[in-house]
Write a protein that holds these residues in place. Structure first.
Motif, mmCIF file in Angstrom:
data_model
loop_
_atom_site.group_PDB
_atom_site.id
_atom_site.type_symbol
_atom_site.label_atom_id
_atom_site.label_comp_id
_atom_site.label_asym_id
_atom_site.label_seq_id
_atom_site.Cartn_x
_atom_site.Cartn_y
_atom_site.Cartn_z
ATOM 1 N N GLY A 37 0.918 -1.011 0.045
ATOM 2 C CA GLY A 37 0.273 -0.402 0.334
ATOM 3 C C GLY A 37 1.111 0.765 0.359
ATOM 4 O O GLY A 37 2.639 0.937 -0.574
ATOM 5 N N ARG A 38 0.700 2.162 0.517
ATOM 6 C CA ARG A 38 0.967 4.022 0.578
ATOM 7 C C ARG A 38 2.288 3.518 1.579
ATOM 8 O O ARG A 38 2.990 4.650 1.732
ATOM 9 C CB ARG A 38 0.216 4.496 0.906
ATOM 10 C CG ARG A 38 -0.571 4.373 1.897
ATOM 11 C CD ARG A 38 -1.953 6.127 2.541
ATOM 12 N NE ARG A 38 -2.148 5.843 3.588
ATOM 13 C CZ ARG A 38 -3.137 6.662 3.449
ATOM 14 N NH1 ARG A 38 -3.502 7.917 2.858
ATOM 15 N NH2 ARG A 38 -3.810 6.867 4.854
ATOM 16 N N GLN A 39 2.081 2.592 2.870
ATOM 17 C CA GLN A 39 3.743 3.130 3.479
ATOM 18 C C GLN A 39 4.969 1.928 2.723
ATOM 19 O O GLN A 39 4.982 1.462 1.675
ATOM 20 C CB GLN A 39 3.593 2.142 4.360
ATOM 21 C CG GLN A 39 2.065 2.548 5.745
ATOM 22 C CD GLN A 39 0.884 2.488 5.107
ATOM 23 O OE1 GLN A 39 0.561 1.511 4.377
ATOM 24 N NE2 GLN A 39 -0.160 3.739 5.042
ATOM 25 N N ILE A 86 -3.619 0.797 9.522
ATOM 26 C CA ILE A 86 -3.376 1.216 8.545
ATOM 27 C C ILE A 86 -2.833 -0.681 7.846
ATOM 28 O O ILE A 86 -2.798 -1.284 8.349
ATOM 29 C CB ILE A 86 -2.106 1.589 9.073
ATOM 30 C CG1 ILE A 86 -1.835 2.736 9.101
ATOM 31 C CG2 ILE A 86 -0.909 1.258 7.940
ATOM 32 C CD1 ILE A 86 -0.334 3.419 9.039
ATOM 33 N N GLY A 87 -3.173 -0.373 7.453
ATOM 34 C CA GLY A 87 -3.272 -1.757 5.845
ATOM 35 C C GLY A 87 -4.547 -2.245 6.103
ATOM 36 O O GLY A 87 -4.864 -3.432 5.707
HETATM 37 MG MG LIG Z 1 -1.418 0.580 3.597
#
Ligand SMILES: [Mg+2]
Ligand SMILES: Nc1ncnc2c1ncn2[C@@H]1O[C@H](COP(=O)(O)OP(=O)(O)OP(=O)(O)O)[C@@H](O)[C@H]1O
Length: 123
Positions: A37-39, A86-87
């Protein structure tokens, strides 16, 4: 017709499956996938070395439904997949041109899901 494609945590799948079954959507496909994802990955130390893991294991859930059923199915997924951390994952909705039940040659929305209360042998 639409395909709902959801990337979710493994733990979320069973409650989603049970609710979809109850709502009359027994037909679905899952696969175990890895994604990002964006992390920027999770960095761990192993015997002094830093290892960054960019990929997280997820379950990919695919479910094709009549267009009028999309919101019901998406709501069931969101309800059980959201922990707030998150996630938690993503849900995508894609157009589907046509569907055929191979055994009978039928086509269209009637081939997609069972109706509530209709008992079917496992397949
Ligand atoms: Mg993420
Ligand atoms: N745009 C995308 N295209 C394809 N797969 C995606 C996309 N975004 C997320 N995924 C899949 O969903 C999984 C979970 O994504 P994730 O929940 O980390 O999204 P996020 O945007 O980073 O949100 P959050 O900030 O809640 O983590 C990813 O590991 C990947 O498999």
């Amino acid at each position: 017709m639409k395909k709902i494609e959801a990337y979710i945590r493994h733990e979320a799948f069973e409650p989603i499956r049970l609710e979809l079954l109850e709502l009359g959507f027994p037909s679905l496909t899952i696969s175990e996938v890895k994604g990002s994802g964006r992390q920027k990955g999770i960095t761990e130390r192993y015997r002094g070395a830093e290892l960054t893991n960019w990929l997280r294991p997820k379950v990919k859930l695919e479910c094709v439904v009549a267009s009028g059923d999309v919101q019901t199915v998406v709501d069931a997924i969101l309800k059980h997949a959201r922990t707030g951390s998150i996630g938690d994952g993503k849900v995508f909705v894609l157009p589907v041109e046509e569907a055929y039940r191979i055994r009978t040659g039928e086509s269209g929305e009637e081939t997609l899901q069972a109706h509530p209360g209709v008992a079917q042998a496992a397949s």
